[in-house]
Design an enzyme around this catalytic site. Structure first.
Site, PDB file in Angstrom:
ATOM      1  N   LEU A  38       0.847  -1.190   0.000  1.00  0.00           N
ATOM      2  CA  LEU A  38       0.000   0.000   0.000  1.00  0.00           C
ATOM      3  C   LEU A  38       0.884   1.243   0.000  1.00  0.00           C
ATOM      4  CD1 LEU A  38      -2.835  -0.789   2.586  1.00  0.00           C
ATOM      5  CD2 LEU A  38      -3.148  -0.311   0.159  1.00  0.00           C
ATOM      6  N   ASP A  39       0.506   2.259  -0.780  1.00  0.00           N
ATOM      7  CA  ASP A  39       1.228   3.521  -0.772  1.00  0.00           C
ATOM      8  C   ASP A  39       1.091   4.203   0.593  1.00  0.00           C
ATOM      9  OD1 ASP A  39       2.098   3.296  -3.388  1.00  0.00           O
ATOM     10  OD2 ASP A  39       0.337   4.314  -4.218  1.00  0.00           O
ATOM     11  N   PRO A  40       2.018   5.088   0.946  1.00  0.00           N
ATOM     12  CA  PRO A  40       1.966   5.743   2.267  1.00  0.00           C
ATOM     13  C   PRO A  40       0.633   6.443   2.572  1.00  0.00           C
ATOM     14  CG  PRO A  40       4.088   6.140   1.246  1.00  0.00           C
ATOM     15  CD  PRO A  40       3.257   5.442   0.211  1.00  0.00           C
ATOM     16  N   ARG A 177      -4.299   4.713  -8.445  1.00  0.00           N
ATOM     17  CA  ARG A 177      -3.991   6.085  -8.885  1.00  0.00           C
ATOM     18  C   ARG A 177      -3.856   6.170 -10.408  1.00  0.00           C
ATOM     19  NH1 ARG A 177       2.127   6.678  -7.942  1.00  0.00           N
ATOM     20  NH2 ARG A 177       2.740   4.690  -7.022  1.00  0.00           N
TER      21      ARG A 177
END
Length: 298
Positions: A38-40, A177
């Site tokens: 997971l991205d930050p 995204r």
């Protein structure tokens, strides 16, 4: 040694790697891995494997579900709110048009990966090119599957930049995204991912997840056992009880023969003892009617 699977709710502004480092300190063990980065800026379900079960990460089902908030009319160089703003214009507000464009992404599609990502390109991770200001014109793409995409809501905190809330069910490796960025292109207004929650991953649900703070309390109260998930709940293989003699053979890497087996050729099988504990994963050879040890948890 501590062994099991935890359903962790990854906090915002933590990388998945940061989360694992924090877990190592809380659980006082080094052998921990996770499935599905997971991205930050994203929060939500992060499947975490502890001890010997890290060997099973590769077999976890890849299906995931997200609730994404996408801001229309603005683009960024990272396709999310971490990046620098590249353009601004009035965002699309017609709900019917937005819904139609979203539906174009269902099924298996070729998705171009973001420049600011960990995908490898000519031997280096793409984000390293981005940090040096190098533009990649031929960004790699890969097939991903969108099982379902649904517009849930549209809000107007800024009148020119509506925010849409979208539920997305997809395969592993899907960049949400990138969906936001592609949607902006299709709507001719630009868009970026402004918020992301992973609500499901590989059979684990957000409602059942625990935060890092909650986990610290659980460890302090010696109640961790009740939060550990058995791999058989997530990985759909048959299980077979074997006696101690056969377990010893499996531990030595020897093939074993079982009576009355009805497995498919090359099917993986959980081999368990009389205490319902997983001892190994075997693969069935129907030609010779034998089970070959593939992963041993001795």
């Amino acid at each position: 040694m501590l062994t099991g699977i935890l359903n962790i709710n990854k906090p915002i502004n933590f990388t998945s790697h940061d989360t694992i480092n924090k877990l190592r300190k809380i659980l006082k063990t080094k052998k921990i891995g996770h499935a599905g980065t997971l991205d930050p800026l994203a929060i939500g379900v992060l499947p975490v494997f502890i001890g010997k079960y890290t060997k099973l990460i590769q077999f976890l089902p890849g299906e995931k579900e997200y609730i994404a908030e996408i801001t229309l009319g603005i683009t960024t160089d990272s396709y999310d709110s971490e990046g620098e703003i590249l353009s601004k214009q009035k965002g699309e507000t017609n709900q019917t048009i937005i819904t139609e464009k979203l539906l174009n992404y269902t099924g298996t599609i070729q998705q171009q990966v973001p420049l600011k990502s960990a995908t490898h390109y000519k031997g280096k991770k793409l984000y390293k090119y981005a940090h040096k200001g190098i533009i990649i014109d031929d960004l790699p793409s890969k097939p991903v599957t969108i099982y379902n995409i649904e517009l849930l809501d549209i809000s107007y905190i800024e009148i020119d930049h509506p925010v849409i809330k979208v539920k997305i069910e997809c395969s592993a490796g899907t960049y949400i995204r990138s969906i936001a960025n592609d949607l902006g292109k299709d709507l001719n207004c630009g868009a970026y991912l402004s918020n992301l929650i992973r609500t499901k991953s590989s059979g684990l649900h957000l409602d059942d997840s625990i935060t890092l703070d909650e986990l610290s309390h659980i460890v302090d109260t010696n109640t961790l056992e009740q939060f550990l998930v058995d791999p058989r709940e997530l990985i759909n293989w048959p299980a077979c009880i074997i006696n101690n003699d056969l377990i010893n053979k499996v531990f030595l890497g020897q093939f074993i023969k079982l009576e009355n087996t009805f497995f498919e050729h090359n099917q993986r099988i959980f081999l368990i003892n009389n205490n319902n504990q997983i001892q190994a994963v075997g693969r069935y050879d129907s030609i010779n009617d034998l089970i070959k040890p593939e992963i041993v948890f001795a």
